[in-house]
Scaffold this motif. Sequence first.
Motif, PDB file in Angstrom:
ATOM      1  N   ARG A  43       0.858  -1.181   0.000  1.00  0.00           N
ATOM      2  CA  ARG A  43       0.000   0.000   0.000  1.00  0.00           C
ATOM      3  C   ARG A  43       0.893   1.229   0.000  1.00  0.00           C
ATOM      4  O   ARG A  43       1.753   1.380   0.887  1.00  0.00           O
ATOM      5  N   GLY A  44       0.711   2.066  -1.016  1.00  0.00           N
ATOM      6  CA  GLY A  44       1.651   3.159  -1.198  1.00  0.00           C
ATOM      7  C   GLY A  44       3.038   2.594  -1.437  1.00  0.00           C
ATOM      8  O   GLY A  44       3.223   1.652  -2.207  1.00  0.00           O
ATOM      9  N   GLY A 347     -12.837  -5.094  -6.741  1.00  0.00           N
ATOM     10  CA  GLY A 347     -11.802  -4.322  -7.401  1.00  0.00           C
ATOM     11  C   GLY A 347     -12.251  -2.884  -7.544  1.00  0.00           C
ATOM     12  O   GLY A 347     -13.296  -2.488  -7.032  1.00  0.00           O
ATOM     13  N   SER A 348     -11.467  -2.101  -8.251  1.00  0.00           N
ATOM     14  CA  SER A 348     -11.755  -0.681  -8.432  1.00  0.00           C
ATOM     15  C   SER A 348     -11.743  -0.335  -9.908  1.00  0.00           C
ATOM     16  O   SER A 348     -10.902  -0.833 -10.673  1.00  0.00           O
ATOM     17  N   LYS A 349     -12.648   0.520 -10.316  1.00  0.00           N
ATOM     18  CA  LYS A 349     -12.596   1.051 -11.663  1.00  0.00           C
ATOM     19  C   LYS A 349     -11.314   1.859 -11.807  1.00  0.00           C
ATOM     20  O   LYS A 349     -11.028   2.731 -10.992  1.00  0.00           O
ATOM     21  N   GLY A 350     -10.541   1.535 -12.814  1.00  0.00           N
ATOM     22  CA  GLY A 350      -9.274   2.233 -13.030  1.00  0.00           C
ATOM     23  C   GLY A 350      -8.046   1.463 -12.597  1.00  0.00           C
ATOM     24  O   GLY A 350      -6.933   1.887 -12.874  1.00  0.00           O
ATOM     25  N   GLU A 351      -8.224   0.319 -11.922  1.00  0.00           N
ATOM     26  CA  GLU A 351      -7.033  -0.487 -11.608  1.00  0.00           C
ATOM     27  C   GLU A 351      -6.508  -1.093 -12.904  1.00  0.00           C
ATOM     28  O   GLU A 351      -7.246  -1.281 -13.868  1.00  0.00           O
ATOM     29  N   TYR A 352      -5.233  -1.409 -12.941  1.00  0.00           N
ATOM     30  CA  TYR A 352      -4.639  -1.956 -14.146  1.00  0.00           C
ATOM     31  C   TYR A 352      -3.665  -3.061 -13.765  1.00  0.00           C
ATOM     32  O   TYR A 352      -3.185  -3.129 -12.628  1.00  0.00           O
ATOM     33  N   PHE A 353      -3.329  -3.909 -14.734  1.00  0.00           N
ATOM     34  CA  PHE A 353      -2.691  -5.179 -14.369  1.00  0.00           C
ATOM     35  C   PHE A 353      -2.195  -5.905 -15.607  1.00  0.00           C
ATOM     36  O   PHE A 353      -2.510  -5.544 -16.735  1.00  0.00           O
ATOM     37  N   PHE A 363      -1.125  -6.383 -10.040  1.00  0.00           N
ATOM     38  CA  PHE A 363      -2.070  -5.312 -10.327  1.00  0.00           C
ATOM     39  C   PHE A 363      -1.722  -4.089  -9.499  1.00  0.00           C
ATOM     40  O   PHE A 363      -1.066  -4.176  -8.459  1.00  0.00           O
ATOM     41  N   VAL A 364      -2.127  -2.940 -10.021  1.00  0.00           N
ATOM     42  CA  VAL A 364      -1.948  -1.649  -9.359  1.00  0.00           C
ATOM     43  C   VAL A 364      -3.317  -0.990  -9.286  1.00  0.00           C
ATOM     44  O   VAL A 364      -3.995  -0.850 -10.304  1.00  0.00           O
ATOM     45  N   ASP A 365      -3.740  -0.605  -8.087  1.00  0.00           N
ATOM     46  CA  ASP A 365      -5.046   0.014  -7.870  1.00  0.00           C
ATOM     47  C   ASP A 365      -4.828   1.425  -7.317  1.00  0.00           C
ATOM     48  O   ASP A 365      -4.591   1.593  -6.113  1.00  0.00           O
ATOM     49  N   PRO A 366      -4.896   2.455  -8.170  1.00  0.00           N
ATOM     50  CA  PRO A 366      -4.678   3.819  -7.684  1.00  0.00           C
ATOM     51  C   PRO A 366      -5.769   4.300  -6.726  1.00  0.00           C
ATOM     52  O   PRO A 366      -5.510   5.189  -5.910  1.00  0.00           O
ATOM     53  N   LEU A 370      -2.962   0.549  -3.910  1.00  0.00           N
ATOM     54  CA  LEU A 370      -2.699  -0.865  -3.647  1.00  0.00           C
ATOM     55  C   LEU A 370      -1.870  -1.496  -4.763  1.00  0.00           C
ATOM     56  O   LEU A 370      -2.055  -1.191  -5.942  1.00  0.00           O
ATOM     57  N   ILE A 371      -0.958  -2.391  -4.366  1.00  0.00           N
ATOM     58  CA  ILE A 371      -0.142  -3.179  -5.290  1.00  0.00           C
ATOM     59  C   ILE A 371      -0.232  -4.643  -4.885  1.00  0.00           C
ATOM     60  O   ILE A 371      -0.204  -4.969  -3.696  1.00  0.00           O
ATOM     61  N   MET A 372      -0.326  -5.529  -5.877  1.00  0.00           N
ATOM     62  CA  MET A 372      -0.206  -6.964  -5.628  1.00  0.00           C
ATOM     63  C   MET A 372       0.766  -7.552  -6.635  1.00  0.00           C
ATOM     64  O   MET A 372       0.719  -7.221  -7.824  1.00  0.00           O
ATOM     65  N   ILE A 373       1.651  -8.431  -6.181  1.00  0.00           N
ATOM     66  CA  ILE A 373       2.552  -9.182  -7.052  1.00  0.00           C
ATOM     67  C   ILE A 373       2.498 -10.643  -6.631  1.00  0.00           C
ATOM     68  O   ILE A 373       2.606 -10.960  -5.440  1.00  0.00           O
ATOM     69  N   PHE A 374       2.314 -11.525  -7.607  1.00  0.00           N
ATOM     70  CA  PHE A 374       2.282 -12.966  -7.354  1.00  0.00           C
ATOM     71  C   PHE A 374       3.278 -13.636  -8.289  1.00  0.00           C
ATOM     72  O   PHE A 374       3.274 -13.388  -9.490  1.00  0.00           O
TER      73      PHE A 374
END
Length: 400
Positions: A43-44, A347-353, A363-366, A370-374
């Motif tokens: 986060r951030g 999820g959020s409108k505008g997240e990208y991945f 994915f990155v959720d502005p 939020l950031i996720m890496i798998f």
Amino acid sequence: MLTPSNPAELGFLPDRLERINAYVQSKYLDTGLLPFASVLVGRGDDVAHLWSSGVGSDAIFRIASMTKPITSIAIMQLVEQGRIALSDPVAKYIPEFADLGVFVAGGGAIPFVTRPPSAPMRVVDLMRHTSGLTYSFQERTPVDAAYRKSGLENWQTMDDDTFIAELAALPLQFDPGTSWNYSVSTDVLGVIVARVSGQSLGDYFQQHIFAPLGMVDTYFNVPADKADRIPDCYAFDPVNKKKLIDPSGPKGAWAGRHKFESGGGGLASTVADYHRFCRMLLNGGALEGQQIISPKTLELMVANHLPGGGDLTQHSKSLFSEAEMAGIGFGLGFGCNIDPAATLVPGSKGEYFWGGMFSTAFFVDPVEDLIMIFMTQLSPSSLYPVRRELRTLIYSALAA
């Protein structure tokens, strides 16, 4: 080294984040469905959750199509400098494409029959996969079959010019700009970066992206002194669940020399390095004083560029992509969430991945910062719903 912060202070419910470990371990690792796994939730600029099982925390993974966003950033750097325009015909940089035709018939016992395209392929078509190109593993049409026969996706035998020459000899699947098809488009973008910059793609990445971001473990060819950090890579096997396709360490393909530096899928990287790349994206194109891309350029990249603003269910001709289709648009190098309700996943409108063929994903959720890496290493990535499950687990861990 990545050091997790207190997740509660970052707005998470710690016990719910811990569900991720148990879920992935019991469903995928203990059963042998996946060989190992690493998960990062940020986060951030902070790490809220970091977990690995069955693999070292500094493992260098084959990230495959998670290379595509990096190549797309490189193209947009050149756009910012006025050296490329998204509206330019691709033939301006790849003159070998000047006479490309669109598939009509043939390709088996008879030669291909083609017609002129209704519009030229533009750089934006490569960025958003509306170019009319394809991948050999789609196995939908005679054009896919011709890709397999040509061997143009063999990085050991191809160089940039040979790759382009082989590709130019084959027809397009459809008129550029009319449909979406997952393809070698980003590999062509990598060649454009090399030709325009006068550097190899790897050297360009190193000078303009990796070094400024402090990405110290991301390579097309992993150096010998780091090769022991490359884990085994597997493909699905219906009898034994998985079979080894590329060994760990110095005997693996990513420790060897690739003649072709694939902008579409050739990089290897670590969780820590890719986290730095994602932090740059989340921070509007900058990290620790280094401006990699401008905020407005990034805003353009993560907007939906599919014709008419539709989603992939409306435009995709692809049998495979690194995304579910419903509610998902496509930008300039990223899938983007344009309708969270249609995805049936939080999820959020505008997240990208995006993700990679060995089941890696990010994915990155502005909206949620939020950031996720798998990371794991099993092909194909469409085999298990782990990406959707991780999204659900992560968003369910957000506190009110």
